[in-house]
Design an enzyme around this catalytic site. Structure first.
Site, PDB file in Angstrom:
ATOM      1  N   ARG A   7       7.124  11.049  -6.287  1.00  0.00           N
ATOM      2  CA  ARG A   7       6.598  10.412  -5.251  1.00  0.00           C
ATOM      3  C   ARG A   7       5.630   9.019  -5.526  1.00  0.00           C
ATOM      4  NH1 ARG A   7       9.314  13.339  -3.884  1.00  0.00           N
ATOM      5  NH2 ARG A   7       9.021  15.382  -2.395  1.00  0.00           N
ATOM      6  N   SER A  21       3.087  17.138   3.416  1.00  0.00           N
ATOM      7  CA  SER A  21       2.308  17.435   2.398  1.00  0.00           C
ATOM      8  C   SER A  21       1.199  16.662   1.962  1.00  0.00           C
ATOM      9  CB  SER A  21       2.949  17.632   1.244  1.00  0.00           C
ATOM     10  OG  SER A  21       4.134  18.729   1.375  1.00  0.00           O
ATOM     11  N   GLU A  55      -1.214  13.228  -1.786  1.00  0.00           N
ATOM     12  CA  GLU A  55      -0.147  12.634  -1.504  1.00  0.00           C
ATOM     13  C   GLU A  55      -0.080  11.630  -0.706  1.00  0.00           C
ATOM     14  OE1 GLU A  55       3.731  14.951  -1.834  1.00  0.00           O
ATOM     15  OE2 GLU A  55       4.391  13.590  -0.300  1.00  0.00           O
TER      16      GLU A  55
HETATM   17  C1  FAD Z   1       6.279  16.890   9.389  1.00  0.00           C
HETATM   18  C2  FAD Z   1       6.304  15.892   8.195  1.00  0.00           C
HETATM   19  C3  FAD Z   1       7.157  16.205   7.088  1.00  0.00           C
HETATM   20  C4  FAD Z   1       7.369  15.575   5.979  1.00  0.00           C
HETATM   21  N1  FAD Z   1       8.065  16.078   4.807  1.00  0.00           N
HETATM   22  C5  FAD Z   1       8.261  15.272   3.773  1.00  0.00           C
HETATM   23  C6  FAD Z   1       8.909  15.663   2.799  1.00  0.00           C
HETATM   24  O1  FAD Z   1       9.901  16.484   2.770  1.00  0.00           O
HETATM   25  N2  FAD Z   1       9.165  14.691   1.398  1.00  0.00           N
HETATM   26  C7  FAD Z   1       8.641  13.587   1.603  1.00  0.00           C
HETATM   27  O2  FAD Z   1       8.551  13.033   0.354  1.00  0.00           O
HETATM   28  N3  FAD Z   1       7.602  13.245   2.596  1.00  0.00           N
HETATM   29  C8  FAD Z   1       7.380  13.827   3.526  1.00  0.00           C
HETATM   30  N4  FAD Z   1       6.754  13.339   4.616  1.00  0.00           N
HETATM   31  C9  FAD Z   1       5.838  12.441   4.415  1.00  0.00           C
HETATM   32  C10 FAD Z   1       6.530  11.118   5.002  1.00  0.00           C
HETATM   33  O3  FAD Z   1       7.311  11.243   5.967  1.00  0.00           O
HETATM   34  C11 FAD Z   1       7.242  10.238   3.841  1.00  0.00           C
HETATM   35  O4  FAD Z   1       6.416   9.981   2.914  1.00  0.00           O
HETATM   36  C12 FAD Z   1       7.764   9.103   4.357  1.00  0.00           C
HETATM   37  O5  FAD Z   1       8.602   8.193   3.402  1.00  0.00           O
HETATM   38  C13 FAD Z   1       6.669   7.919   4.765  1.00  0.00           C
HETATM   39  O6  FAD Z   1       7.313   6.904   5.402  1.00  0.00           O
HETATM   40  P1  FAD Z   1       6.664   6.128   6.532  1.00  0.00           P
HETATM   41  O7  FAD Z   1       7.453   5.057   7.176  1.00  0.00           O
HETATM   42  O8  FAD Z   1       5.895   6.865   7.532  1.00  0.00           O
HETATM   43  O9  FAD Z   1       5.393   5.624   5.738  1.00  0.00           O
HETATM   44  P2  FAD Z   1       3.944   5.163   6.195  1.00  0.00           P
HETATM   45  O10 FAD Z   1       3.088   6.420   6.037  1.00  0.00           O
HETATM   46  O11 FAD Z   1       4.013   4.208   7.261  1.00  0.00           O
HETATM   47  O12 FAD Z   1       3.407   4.349   4.801  1.00  0.00           O
HETATM   48  C14 FAD Z   1       3.207   5.249   3.667  1.00  0.00           C
HETATM   49  C15 FAD Z   1       2.982   4.071   2.470  1.00  0.00           C
HETATM   50  O13 FAD Z   1       4.388   3.495   2.205  1.00  0.00           O
HETATM   51  C16 FAD Z   1       3.814   2.213   2.437  1.00  0.00           C
HETATM   52  N5  FAD Z   1       5.196   1.302   3.192  1.00  0.00           N
HETATM   53  C17 FAD Z   1       5.449   1.850   4.348  1.00  0.00           C
HETATM   54  N6  FAD Z   1       6.575   0.980   4.567  1.00  0.00           N
HETATM   55  C18 FAD Z   1       6.735   0.133   3.735  1.00  0.00           C
HETATM   56  C19 FAD Z   1       7.498  -0.884   3.452  1.00  0.00           C
HETATM   57  N7  FAD Z   1       8.592  -1.298   4.155  1.00  0.00           N
HETATM   58  N8  FAD Z   1       7.432  -1.685   2.222  1.00  0.00           N
HETATM   59  C20 FAD Z   1       6.475  -1.323   1.265  1.00  0.00           C
HETATM   60  N9  FAD Z   1       5.689  -0.312   1.480  1.00  0.00           N
HETATM   61  C21 FAD Z   1       5.629   0.255   2.963  1.00  0.00           C
HETATM   62  C22 FAD Z   1       2.641   1.684   3.327  1.00  0.00           C
HETATM   63  O14 FAD Z   1       2.067   0.711   2.841  1.00  0.00           O
HETATM   64  C23 FAD Z   1       2.059   3.386   2.713  1.00  0.00           C
HETATM   65  O15 FAD Z   1       1.338   2.956   1.480  1.00  0.00           O
HETATM   66  C24 FAD Z   1       6.703  14.307   5.841  1.00  0.00           C
HETATM   67  C25 FAD Z   1       5.728  13.959   6.735  1.00  0.00           C
HETATM   68  C26 FAD Z   1       5.672  14.715   8.220  1.00  0.00           C
HETATM   69  C27 FAD Z   1       4.924  14.311   9.181  1.00  0.00           C
END
Ligand code: FAD
Length: 302
Positions: free
Chosen positions: A175, A225, A295
């Site tokens: 991560r 998580s 996380e």
């Molecule tokens: C129900 C549920 C289940 C999940 N299961 C998992 C799982 O199994 N495994 C897992 O790893 N995660 C899981 N997650 C967490 C999440 O979905 C991941 O971490 C996902 O990759 C975050 O993407 P996001 O676009 O929502 O990022 P955001 O939440 O919008 O941002 C997260 C971070 O990434 C940065 N960021 C976002 N987009 C960019 C970009 N284009 N360039 C640079 N930085 C950026 C942001 O600044 C921030 O620091 C889960 C979440 C939920 C709600």
């Protein structure tokens, strides 16, 4: 400065923008105060120009994807929130690779890979973020993660320069990626996959989905998580064993379905979630001597 930036952003027609946008509308936790200025650059070039302007004006910014891994503080975010949207929401196949814009849904990318008979992305089938967020987080599940299939990404550096990073540049770990040092924004990413059997891929996706629906509060407002797994163990196991399922702070509750999830039971604040996180950390520390590390990314004014 912010006003002048907004005027120039508008003049250059870089995309949509809005003042004082409640970020609770843009996070899966449905929590978060306002973004002072919320912008949605309409493509890769517009994104680079936006960052260049921000660099020139020395304005603070934050990038958001789907908001599925962030806790936005109740006072909101000062400066500019860059939300990746429409112009970066695309994906296509090139040979055995998939190329996708930073705003493209990671779940949709897994489905597209399956339809194309490409294997390697099945783990992404239940990760509800964007491609950019997944590349940033090295998102993973079911024993795999982004680092295993990552080929390259076009990244807009914080100066506005557009560069291409390959897997060796990404410093991938659990991560974690080089992007955690506020390097820049993922505008587009390319994933190298392998030929697979469409039916088998679909079956794997379906079994992962079934498992998630059974074990996670998928339809509740949450952010996946909350804590990283400590080496050799699972945060969910520790929290459950410590008897903390169902524990509450205000309207935030430790999920009764998955102990490492915190759900917003309605009108929860970031303060509620942080209070609950602190209580969990304290109990796990005193019970097991283990320090749980978040996380989720906590952002905004404290
Ligand atoms: C129900 C549920 C289940 C999940 N299961 C998992 C799982 O199994 N495994 C897992 O790893 N995660 C899981 N997650 C967490 C999440 O979905 C991941 O971490 C996902 O990759 C975050 O993407 P996001 O676009 O929502 O990022 P955001 O939440 O919008 O941002 C997260 C971070 O990434 C940065 N960021 C976002 N987009 C960019 C970009 N284009 N360039 C640079 N930085 C950026 C942001 O600044 C921030 O620091 C889960 C979440 C939920 C709600």
């Amino acid at each position: 400065m912010l006003q002048r930036f907004a005027a120039q952003y508008e003049e250059l027609r870089l995309g949509r923008y809005e003042w004082n946008v409640p970020l609770s509308k843009y996070t899966t936790w449905k929590i978060g105060g306002p973004a002072e200025l919320f912008v949605e650059p309409r493509g890769k070039e517009a994104l680079a120009q936006t960052i260049k302007l921000l660099y020139e004006y020395r304005l603070p910014w934050l990038c958001m994807g789907r908001g599925s891994n962030i806790l936005v503080m109740d006072k909101g975010v000062r400066g500019v929130v860059i939300h990746l949207a429409e112009g970066l929401d695309y994906a296509c196949r090139e040979g055995d690779s998939l190329v996708a814009g930073g705003a493209y849904s990671f779940i949709k990318l897994a489905v597209l890979a399956g339809k194309e008979g490409l294997t390697g992305l099945e783990f992404a089938g239940g990760i509800p973020g964007t491609v950019g967020g997944a590349v940033y987080m090295n998102a993973g599940a079911h024993g795999s993660d982004v680092s295993r299939i990552f080929e390259s990404a076009d990244i807009v550096l914080d100066t506005g320069e557009l560069v291409t990073y390959r897997v060796d540049d990404m410093q991938y770990a659990y991560r974690h990626s080089v992007l955690h040092g506020r390097l820049g924004i993922v505008a587009e990413a390319r994933f190298r996959l392998e030929h697979g059997d469409r039916k088998e891929i679909a079956a794997v996706l379906a079994s992962y989905k079934e498992r998630r629906l059974r074990t996670q509060p998928f339809s509740s407002a949450c952010a996946g998580s909350v804590f990283r797994n400590p080496p050799g163990d699972y945060s969910a196991r520790l929290i459950e064993e410590a008897g903390l399922k169902g524990m509450r702070a205000g309207r935030a509750e430790v999920s009764t379905q998955h102990a490492n999830f915190i759900v917003n039971t309605g009108q929860a604040t970031a303060h509620d979630v942080l209070t609950l996180m602190k209580r969990i950390q304290e109990r796990i520390k005193t019970t097991y001597g283990i320090e749980l590390i978040p996380e989720v990314m906590v952002v905004g004014e404290r």
